[in-house]
Design an enzyme around this catalytic site. Structure first.
Site, PDB file in Angstrom:
ATOM      1  N   GLN A 287       0.841  -1.199   0.000  1.00 43.17           N
ATOM      2  CA  GLN A 287       0.000   0.000   0.000  1.00 43.17           C
ATOM      3  C   GLN A 287       0.876   1.250   0.000  1.00 43.17           C
ATOM      4  O   GLN A 287       1.857   1.307   0.726  1.00 43.17           O
ATOM      5  CB  GLN A 287      -0.906  -0.005   1.237  1.00 43.17           C
ATOM      6  N   TYR A 316      -6.991 -12.391  -1.670  1.00 42.18           N
ATOM      7  CA  TYR A 316      -6.223 -11.275  -2.251  1.00 42.18           C
ATOM      8  C   TYR A 316      -5.276 -10.701  -1.200  1.00 42.18           C
ATOM      9  O   TYR A 316      -5.288  -9.499  -0.937  1.00 42.18           O
ATOM     10  CB  TYR A 316      -7.154 -10.170  -2.756  1.00 42.18           C
ATOM     11  N   GLU A 337      -3.324 -15.607  -2.618  1.00 41.13           N
ATOM     12  CA  GLU A 337      -2.837 -14.516  -3.463  1.00 41.13           C
ATOM     13  C   GLU A 337      -2.274 -15.140  -4.737  1.00 41.13           C
ATOM     14  O   GLU A 337      -1.654 -16.202  -4.698  1.00 41.13           O
ATOM     15  CB  GLU A 337      -1.764 -13.751  -2.660  1.00 41.13           C
ATOM     16  N   ASP A 385     -10.101  -8.109  -0.514  1.00 37.18           N
ATOM     17  CA  ASP A 385      -9.481  -6.830  -0.906  1.00 37.18           C
ATOM     18  C   ASP A 385      -9.044  -6.972  -2.365  1.00 37.18           C
ATOM     19  O   ASP A 385      -7.850  -7.010  -2.664  1.00 37.18           O
ATOM     20  CB  ASP A 385      -8.277  -6.556   0.017  1.00 37.18           C
ATOM     21  N   CYS A 412     -11.228  -0.839  -3.751  1.00 37.11           N
ATOM     22  CA  CYS A 412     -10.599   0.360  -4.307  1.00 37.11           C
ATOM     23  C   CYS A 412     -11.401   0.862  -5.503  1.00 37.11           C
ATOM     24  O   CYS A 412     -10.951   1.729  -6.232  1.00 37.11           O
ATOM     25  CB  CYS A 412      -9.144   0.086  -4.686  1.00 37.11           C
TER      26      CYS A 412
HETATM   27  N1  SAH Z   1      -4.581  -7.035   0.839  1.00 38.79           N
HETATM   28  C1  SAH Z   1      -3.315  -6.654   0.274  1.00 38.79           C
HETATM   29  C2  SAH Z   1      -3.296  -6.622  -1.266  1.00 38.79           C
HETATM   30  C3  SAH Z   1      -4.463  -5.977  -1.954  1.00 38.79           C
HETATM   31  S1  SAH Z   1      -4.220  -5.633  -3.658  1.00 38.79           S
HETATM   32  C4  SAH Z   1      -2.855  -5.336   0.842  1.00 38.79           C
HETATM   33  O1  SAH Z   1      -3.645  -4.608   1.443  1.00 38.79           O
HETATM   34  O2  SAH Z   1      -1.675  -5.015   0.701  1.00 38.79           O
HETATM   35  C5  SAH Z   1      -4.969  -6.962  -4.458  1.00 38.79           C
HETATM   36  C6  SAH Z   1      -4.116  -8.209  -4.541  1.00 38.79           C
HETATM   37  O3  SAH Z   1      -4.876  -9.216  -5.214  1.00 38.79           O
HETATM   38  C7  SAH Z   1      -2.823  -8.067  -5.332  1.00 38.79           C
HETATM   39  O4  SAH Z   1      -1.759  -8.487  -4.511  1.00 38.79           O
HETATM   40  C8  SAH Z   1      -3.015  -9.013  -6.542  1.00 38.79           C
HETATM   41  O5  SAH Z   1      -1.819  -9.653  -6.927  1.00 38.79           O
HETATM   42  C9  SAH Z   1      -4.010 -10.014  -6.019  1.00 38.79           C
HETATM   43  N2  SAH Z   1      -4.864 -10.704  -6.991  1.00 38.79           N
HETATM   44  C10 SAH Z   1      -5.350 -10.243  -8.167  1.00 38.79           C
HETATM   45  N3  SAH Z   1      -6.161 -11.129  -8.733  1.00 38.79           N
HETATM   46  C11 SAH Z   1      -6.206 -12.216  -7.909  1.00 38.79           C
HETATM   47  C12 SAH Z   1      -6.890 -13.471  -7.958  1.00 38.79           C
HETATM   48  N4  SAH Z   1      -7.694 -13.780  -8.959  1.00 38.79           N
HETATM   49  N5  SAH Z   1      -6.733 -14.318  -6.915  1.00 38.79           N
HETATM   50  C13 SAH Z   1      -5.926 -13.989  -5.871  1.00 38.79           C
HETATM   51  N6  SAH Z   1      -5.258 -12.831  -5.784  1.00 38.79           N
HETATM   52  C14 SAH Z   1      -5.385 -11.945  -6.795  1.00 38.79           C
END
Ligand code: SAH
Length: 459
Positions: A287, A316, A337, A385, A412
């Protein structure tokens, strides 16, 4: 029959701005037809020059502002709105926060969910210089390596030294590094001929640790006077603990290439979030607004109502920042993830913080949700997320089938949030607390929200 549009290209007209788009552009209505324009605020009367006319909406330029909104602020310079770095910099911060709240409630209203409440946006005390990461393009201007940004929707390069929303130390490091590269005959990338050396400089800085990472993104492996460059950067910026070179040979807008090598120091920097330590490598998602992220996570954890006995799924999960924060207040946390390197980081970060009640999986959140459901895992709380495109129907269905008491949705993108809330509602979940917007990106139109869904009680 072709509908006659109320405006034509190059027409000049007077109009009142009635709204702002989710990109921060002013909206003027002419007989119901929308014209979008930069640097115009609701309530302002403007003289417009119509630039582009599409079937459903058009674009115009403000040639004169006839009245000025009381929410307009000046002094930062138009360049920031033109580049898209800070498209709302001309709107006073309290009004930015109201705009973000209204954006969410307007979307709810359109989806016939007007009865869902939206709290006031949780803002930042000092809404500038917050970004802990910069990725700036470098070009040659008058024979000098110059950092800057592209004008929105174009390839026009605008030189900048103060990036307004970046950590000030990052701005300083960029200038120091550029001077050293210049001295050592490094040339700037030229898009037109796909030649030259340096494409971008990426800098990350730990908000608490103050550790700095510099990544030089080059077109090929070649970096002249490499040894001198490395020595000079490390001497000029003692806070640089990681200096890396990333190679991106493609003709693309994507900033980083596949190959990264450490030139000096470590592969990562460390930082903290709510007292937890994290190792952040060049490619990890982390972030960008650390102070607001702490607030966002605190709100999400508070709303999840953890007592220490819960099983939690964090879909995620990135490098595990939310997972670890929740693990301190729960019995067990499962994270998933899609990026393998991020899961490697997540596992390392769990160990770094002496937490052993987490399990991380690499893969598609949708598939793992279905797998966990088949394995009979019964989460009390599911945390999601997702990226801007939101959740898939199949993930929503698997989540609902596991019948968690609560689903905490960090989003977001309010548009996909509202769509997904409708799906959850059809599957027996209700939004039980006002939606909370948290301002992660001051001066921009991005909106982040926390929403809590709970399983409806059977009658
Ligand atoms: N919760 C974390 C990341 C949020 S961003 C934080 O707050 O830092 C969203 C994340 O989802 C990213 O790391 C991206 O790589 C992942 N992502 C995207 N598509 C996905 C999917 N289909 N399955 C699992 N993760 C995914």
């Amino acid at each position: 029959m072709k509908r006659k549009l109320p405006v034509v290209k190059n027409q000049k007209l007077e109009a009142t701005i009635v709204d702002l788009t989710y990109q921060g552009m002013g909206v003027a209505k002419v007989e119901g037809y929308s014209l979008f324009c930069d640097d115009a605020l609701p309530g302002e009367k403007v003289k417009l020059h119509v630039l582009k006319v599409g079937k459903n909406f058009g674009y115009a330029k403000v040639i004169e502002r006839l009245t000025t909104s009381p929410d307009r602020v000046t002094g930062k310079g138009k360049a920031y709105s033109q580049t898209g770095i800070a498209p709302l910099q001309h709107l006073a911060y309290p009004a930015q926060l109201k705009f973000k709240q209204k954006l969410v409630s307007d979307l709810l209203q359109k989806a016939h969910l007007a009865d869902l409440a939206v709290e006031q946006t949780l803002g930042m005390a000092e809404p500038y210089a917050y970004r802990n990461k910069a990725q700036v393009p470098v070009r040659e201007i008058n024979g000098k390596l110059t950092a800057g940004f592209f004008k929105r929707g174009s390839h026009n390069f605008l030189p900048l030294t103060d990036f307004l929303i970046q950590d000030k130390r990052i701005d300083e490091v960029i200038q120091k590094v550029l001077a050293i590269l210049q001295k050592n005959q490094v040339t700037a990338y030229d898009e037109a001929t796909h030649s030259g050396i340096l494409r971008h400089i990426m800098v990350r800085r730990g908000h608490y640790s103050k550790e700095v990472m510099v990544v030089l993104v080059t077109r090929t492996n070649k970096l002249p006077n490499k040894e001198a460059i490395v020595n000079e950067i490390m001497a000029a910026c003692p806070d640089v603990v990681s200096l890396q070179q990333n190679i991106n040979s493609k003709q693309t807008n994507v900033i980083l290439g596949d190959k990264t090598q450490v030139l000096a120091g470590k592969e990562y920097i460390t930082d903290q979030l709510n007292g937890l330590k994290f190792e952040i490598s060049a490619r990890s998602f982390y972030q960008v607004n650390p102070t607001q992220t702490e607030k966002l996570y605190q709100e999400a954890i508070k709303r999840a109502g953890l007592t220490g006995n819960e099983t939690v799924i964090d879909a995620y999960c990135g490098i595990g920042t939310i997972s670890l924060s929740m693990a301190k207040h729960a019995k067990k946390v499962y994270g998933v993830e899609i990026v393998e390197a991020a899961i490697a980081d997540a596992k390392k970060n769990a160990a770094l913080n002496n937490l052993d009640n987490l399990e991380f999986e690499v893969g598609n959140a949708e598939d793992w949700m279905a797998t966990w459901q088949e394995q009979g895992i019964k989460p009390d709380v599911i945390m999601v997320d997702p990226p801007r495109k939101g959740l898939t129907q199949s993930l929503i269905e698997s989540a609902a089938k596991m019948q968690p008491k609560k689903i905490v949705y960090v989003s977001c993108n309010p548009a996909t949030l509202v769509r997904d809330l409708q799906s959850f509602m059809e599957l027996g979940y209700d939004v039980t607390q006002p939606i909370l917007p948290v301002d992660q990106f001051p001066q921009t139109a991005h909106v982040e929200t926390v929403t809590v869904l709970e399983r409806k009680k059977r009658e």
